[in-house]
Design a protein around this motif. Structure first.
Motif, PDB file in Angstrom:
ATOM      1  N   MET A  70       0.822  -1.208   0.000  1.00 26.86           N
ATOM      2  CA  MET A  70       0.000   0.000   0.000  1.00 26.86           C
ATOM      3  C   MET A  70       0.857   1.259   0.000  1.00 26.86           C
ATOM      4  SD  MET A  70      -3.295  -0.911   2.408  1.00 26.86           S
ATOM      5  CE  MET A  70      -2.359  -1.302   3.887  1.00 26.86           C
ATOM      6  N   LEU A  71       1.991   1.215   0.703  1.00 27.24           N
ATOM      7  CA  LEU A  71       2.871   2.385   0.756  1.00 27.24           C
ATOM      8  C   LEU A  71       3.463   2.716  -0.607  1.00 27.24           C
ATOM      9  CD1 LEU A  71       4.784   1.701   4.098  1.00 27.24           C
ATOM     10  CD2 LEU A  71       3.032   3.446   3.694  1.00 27.24           C
ATOM     11  N   GLU A  72       3.587   1.718  -1.476  1.00 27.00           N
ATOM     12  CA  GLU A  72       4.173   1.931  -2.799  1.00 27.00           C
ATOM     13  C   GLU A  72       3.124   2.030  -3.896  1.00 27.00           C
ATOM     14  OE1 GLU A  72       8.553   0.530  -3.101  1.00 27.00           O
ATOM     15  OE2 GLU A  72       7.338  -1.268  -2.803  1.00 27.00           O
ATOM     16  N   ASP A  73       1.863   2.047  -3.530  1.00 24.39           N
ATOM     17  CA  ASP A  73       0.771   2.104  -4.496  1.00 24.39           C
ATOM     18  C   ASP A  73       0.528   3.564  -4.919  1.00 24.39           C
ATOM     19  OD1 ASP A  73      -2.178   2.360  -5.319  1.00 24.39           O
ATOM     20  OD2 ASP A  73      -1.922   0.186  -5.225  1.00 24.39           O
ATOM     21  N   GLU A  74       0.643   3.844  -6.214  1.00 23.50           N
ATOM     22  CA  GLU A  74       0.511   5.221  -6.710  1.00 23.50           C
ATOM     23  C   GLU A  74      -0.880   5.791  -6.447  1.00 23.50           C
ATOM     24  OE1 GLU A  74       1.723   5.762 -10.723  1.00 23.50           O
ATOM     25  OE2 GLU A  74       3.728   4.907 -10.429  1.00 23.50           O
ATOM     26  N   GLU A  75      -1.910   4.970  -6.646  1.00 23.33           N
ATOM     27  CA  GLU A  75      -3.275   5.456  -6.440  1.00 23.33           C
ATOM     28  C   GLU A  75      -3.504   5.812  -4.974  1.00 23.33           C
ATOM     29  OE1 GLU A  75      -5.627   6.228  -8.560  1.00 23.33           O
ATOM     30  OE2 GLU A  75      -4.329   5.716 -10.249  1.00 23.33           O
ATOM     31  N   LEU A  76      -3.026   4.979  -4.061  1.00 26.97           N
ATOM     32  CA  LEU A  76      -3.191   5.280  -2.643  1.00 26.97           C
ATOM     33  C   LEU A  76      -2.360   6.488  -2.236  1.00 26.97           C
ATOM     34  CD1 LEU A  76      -3.270   1.708  -1.050  1.00 26.97           C
ATOM     35  CD2 LEU A  76      -5.177   3.290  -1.351  1.00 26.97           C
ATOM     36  N   SER A  77      -1.207   6.667  -2.869  1.00 29.87           N
ATOM     37  CA  SER A  77      -0.388   7.844  -2.588  1.00 29.87           C
ATOM     38  C   SER A  77      -1.129   9.122  -2.992  1.00 29.87           C
ATOM     39  CB  SER A  77       0.950   7.748  -3.330  1.00 29.87           C
ATOM     40  OG  SER A  77       1.761   8.868  -3.049  1.00 29.87           O
ATOM     41  N   LYS A  78      -1.819   9.079  -4.130  1.00 32.79           N
ATOM     42  CA  LYS A  78      -2.616  10.231  -4.566  1.00 32.79           C
ATOM     43  C   LYS A  78      -3.749  10.508  -3.581  1.00 32.79           C
ATOM     44  CE  LYS A  78      -1.753   9.485  -9.515  1.00 32.79           C
ATOM     45  NZ  LYS A  78      -2.377   9.061 -10.798  1.00 32.79           N
ATOM     46  N   ARG A  79      -4.352   9.444  -3.086  1.00 37.65           N
ATOM     47  CA  ARG A  79      -5.449   9.606  -2.126  1.00 37.65           C
ATOM     48  C   ARG A  79      -4.920  10.165  -0.797  1.00 37.65           C
ATOM     49  NH1 ARG A  79     -10.298   6.072  -2.782  1.00 37.65           N
ATOM     50  NH2 ARG A  79     -10.380   5.494  -4.968  1.00 37.65           N
ATOM     51  N   PHE A  80      -3.718   9.739  -0.424  1.00 35.64           N
ATOM     52  CA  PHE A  80      -3.124  10.294   0.796  1.00 35.64           C
ATOM     53  C   PHE A  80      -2.843  11.783   0.629  1.00 35.64           C
ATOM     54  CE2 PHE A  80       0.843  11.026   3.384  1.00 35.64           C
ATOM     55  CZ  PHE A  80       0.182  11.075   4.604  1.00 35.64           C
ATOM     56  N   GLU A  81      -2.429  12.170  -0.570  1.00 41.28           N
ATOM     57  CA  GLU A  81      -2.202  13.595  -0.844  1.00 41.28           C
ATOM     58  C   GLU A  81      -3.501  14.372  -0.670  1.00 41.28           C
ATOM     59  OE1 GLU A  81      -0.501  16.543  -4.386  1.00 41.28           O
ATOM     60  OE2 GLU A  81      -0.240  14.364  -4.517  1.00 41.28           O
ATOM     61  N   ASN A  82      -4.594  13.852  -1.195  1.00 40.66           N
ATOM     62  CA  ASN A  82      -5.896  14.513  -1.026  1.00 40.66           C
ATOM     63  C   ASN A  82      -6.283  14.575   0.449  1.00 40.66           C
ATOM     64  OD1 ASN A  82      -6.159  14.836  -3.798  1.00 40.66           O
ATOM     65  ND2 ASN A  82      -7.259  12.901  -4.057  1.00 40.66           N
ATOM     66  N   TYR A  83      -6.011  13.484   1.175  1.00 42.69           N
ATOM     67  CA  TYR A  83      -6.312  13.428   2.610  1.00 42.69           C
ATOM     68  C   TYR A  83      -5.554  14.528   3.347  1.00 42.69           C
ATOM     69  CZ  TYR A  83      -6.190  11.511   7.400  1.00 42.69           C
ATOM     70  OH  TYR A  83      -6.284  11.334   8.762  1.00 42.69           O
ATOM     71  N   MET A  84      -4.261  14.668   3.049  1.00 41.69           N
ATOM     72  CA  MET A  84      -3.445  15.670   3.740  1.00 41.69           C
ATOM     73  C   MET A  84      -3.878  17.086   3.389  1.00 41.69           C
ATOM     74  SD  MET A  84      -1.404  14.125   5.787  1.00 41.69           S
ATOM     75  CE  MET A  84      -0.060  15.250   6.163  1.00 41.69           C
ATOM     76  N   LYS A  85      -4.153  17.336   2.124  1.00 41.28           N
ATOM     77  CA  LYS A  85      -4.584  18.673   1.715  1.00 41.28           C
ATOM     78  C   LYS A  85      -5.901  19.052   2.375  1.00 41.28           C
ATOM     79  CE  LYS A  85      -2.115  18.890  -2.692  1.00 41.28           C
ATOM     80  NZ  LYS A  85      -2.212  18.919  -4.171  1.00 41.28           N
ATOM     81  N   LEU A  86      -6.805  18.069   2.478  1.00 40.24           N
ATOM     82  CA  LEU A  86      -8.091  18.304   3.114  1.00 40.24           C
ATOM     83  C   LEU A  86      -7.914  18.643   4.590  1.00 40.24           C
ATOM     84  CD1 LEU A  86     -11.068  18.146   2.063  1.00 40.24           C
ATOM     85  CD2 LEU A  86     -11.175  15.872   3.104  1.00 40.24           C
ATOM     86  N   HIS A  87      -7.005  17.941   5.268  1.00 40.45           N
ATOM     87  CA  HIS A  87      -6.804  18.176   6.688  1.00 40.45           C
ATOM     88  C   HIS A  87      -6.017  19.471   6.945  1.00 40.45           C
ATOM     89  CE1 HIS A  87      -8.349  14.117   7.008  1.00 40.45           C
ATOM     90  NE2 HIS A  87      -8.409  14.266   8.313  1.00 40.45           N
TER      91      HIS A  87
END
Length: 529
Positions: A70-87
């Motif tokens: 999961m840490l190396e998954d590009e799609e999940l990395s993009k979702r984490f970016e959205n999560y961080m920007k939202l927070h």
């Protein structure tokens, strides 16, 4: 020569494989994002800083194969970016909302700065924490070990050696693909051991693993060292026994340090406190309230009446707790020495997510602990299981260990009770049928090979210890049951199709996208020897 207490600090990072790109946002993916933001990134950022300072420290980490994927998954990395920007957006909004309330606003600013700092560290390392782990390993500050492919609780599959082999071999393979070298350390999921498992690990090049404290109590042989030296199993593989007493100073959910009333309350969060009109953009649709990480109150007591969190008071309490922790290690070391055991070895094992996520002050605790150990003038030496095996002065004790775990009661109760016992007849049948497929269709290539590879992925994912644990714990039971049924159902699609000697190509393409894990898996790992 004065007595020296050796300490193996072992942190195990694991999350089940949760990836649902078919939805814009998915509730359970927050497990990964919260752990990244609140535990993994701040912890590795701390260790990276201490490494640059030249501080002498040693920690052993295990990152599970599902988590590494999961840490190396590009799609999940993009979702984490959205999560961080939202927070980060929420943090700025909170800073404005709390103008005029000095104490609360200062906490909002603290969280905002932490979010921005974590995101900066993540992006500076290529939007990944893997480079940090590699750097710390190269610099000799951490050791790395692996675990079973999907963190299966292995004792409940001991009658299926092909499944055990698959879990072990694929766990080792995923680690090597991620870090570029083979590890000889293995974290037993849930510390679950059964006699003979060490033989399997030895076959795959494993030299050491960890055991629960219960292993010594239930051992067939009487232990002279009580787990304060490595245990040598019949295979020659070494085991390191977790110290229950010292570990429980933190781990105990009733009296452990994280329960102190000066520490931050985990459950009191603006995601549940504030109005839906305000918080709606930051929770899940349609109106599913979730933790946001913005928590303004300390534990205080067991009532709903909470006092505002004071970080300065929490830091003072951290100092007391670190001193208390080291005191207990030294006191027990003196006692063990009086019994004739020189330079005792303490194995302190924890879930990595405890620090920072569940116990907000846990990162500060680790920092002060590492600094104090580095300046203890040799009284406490941080080491690692790997280093201990290379130290000729550390003698092992030969023992025959019976079945055990670190679960409730010391055996398998947590993963086998009236809430989850029904799952095993289905998983066991899937394993037997997977073995059958490898014998009926050996060495298949092209579409059939991919089809069978997907079947093996589904069986492995169904074996995850997380699903029965969640059922036992009565948390996200509906999700756990759905995941289990989906994996078994997907396996049955392959089995029924292959019995007709056909491949459902459309289904296969969707399934490979849905569960994009273990890209180099070979279904023949399930072939009986």
């Amino acid at each position: 020569m004065s007595n020296q207490n050796r300490v193996n600090l072992i942190l195990h990072a694991h999350l089940p494989y949760v990836r649902h790109i078919e939805y814009p946002r998915f509730l359970e993916e927050d497990w990964l994002f919260e752990s990244l933001n609140e535990s993994y990134i701040p912890l590795l950022s701390l260790l990276d800083r201490l490494d640059r300072e030249g501080l002498d420290f040693k920690i052993t980490f295990c990152f599970s194969p599902t988590l590494l994927t999961m840490l190396e998954d590009e799609e999940l990395s993009k979702r984490f970016e959205n999560y961080m920007k939202l927070h980060i957006e929420l943090g700025k909004k909170e800073e404005q909302r709390l103008k005029g309330e000095k104490k609360l606003q200062s906490l909002a600013v603290m969280y905002l700065k932490s979010l921005e700092s974590n995101w900066q560290f993540y992006t500076d390392n290529g939007k990944s924490i893997i480079p940090v782990l590699k750097r710390l390993k190269k610099n000799g500050k951490i050791d790395l070990m692996t675990t079973a492919a999907t963190h299966a609780y292995l004792p409940l599959y001991r009658e299926f050696p092909t499944a055990i082999n698959a879990q072990v071999s694929l766990g080792i393979q995923t680690f090597e693909e991620t870090f570029g070298f083979k590890t000889d350390g293995f974290w037993l999921p849930e510390c679950g051991y059964y006699p003979g498992l060490d033989e399997v690990l030895k076959k795959y090049g494993i030299s050491y693993f960890q055991l629960p404290s219960h292993a010594i109590i239930s051992s067939r042989d009487k232990s002279k060292n009580g787990g304060y030296s490595p245990v040598e199993l019949p295979s020659g593989v070494k085991a390191f026994v977790r110290d229950w007493g010292i570990t429980s100073l933190i781990w105990n959910s009733i009296s452990g340090y994280p329960c102190d009333t000066d520490y931050r309350e985990f459950y009191r969060d603006i995601g549940y406190d504030l109005s839906l009109d305000y918080i709606r953009p930051y929770i899940h649709e349609p109106e599913v309230r979730v933790f946001t990480g913005f928590k303004y109150y300390r534990i205080t007591g067991k009532t709903d009446e909470k006092e505002i969190y004071d970080p300065l008071k929490a830091i003072e309490k951290i100092k007391l707790h670190v001193d208390n922790y080291l005191y207990h290690i030294q006191r027990k070391g003196i006692m063990l020495t009086s019994f004739g055991l020189e330079n005792p070895l303490f194995n302190l094992c924890y879930d990595a997510e405890l620090f920072g996520h569940r116990w907000y002050e846990g990162i500060d605790f680790i920092e002060l602990l590492l600094r104090k150990c580095a300046s203890s003038e040799g009284q406490i030496k941080l080491t690692s299981p790997k280093e201990c095996l290379m130290d000729d002065s550390i003698k092992s004790e030969k023992l025959y260990i019976n079945g055990c775990s670190w679960g409730r009661g010391g055996y398998s109760d947590t993963w086998l009770d009236d809430s989850n016992v029904w799952i095993y007849r289905h998983i066991h049948q899937a394993i037997e049928r997977m073995q059958e497929l490898t014998e009926r269709f050996p060495e298949q290539g092209s579409l059939k090979g991919r089809f069978l590879n997907q079947a093996s992925r589904e069986v492995l994912l169904a074996m995850s210890s997380d699903w029965p644990y969640i059922m036992h714990d009565k948390t996200s039971v509906t999700y756990a049951e759905k995941r289990l049924r989906n994996h078994l159902g997907s396996f049955n699609v392959v089995y029924s199709s292959m019995c007709k000697n056909t491949v459902n190509t459309e289904w296969l393409i969707k399934a490979e996208k849905r569960n994009a894990i273990f890209p180099h898996i070979d279904y023949n790992i399930f072939r009986p020897e």
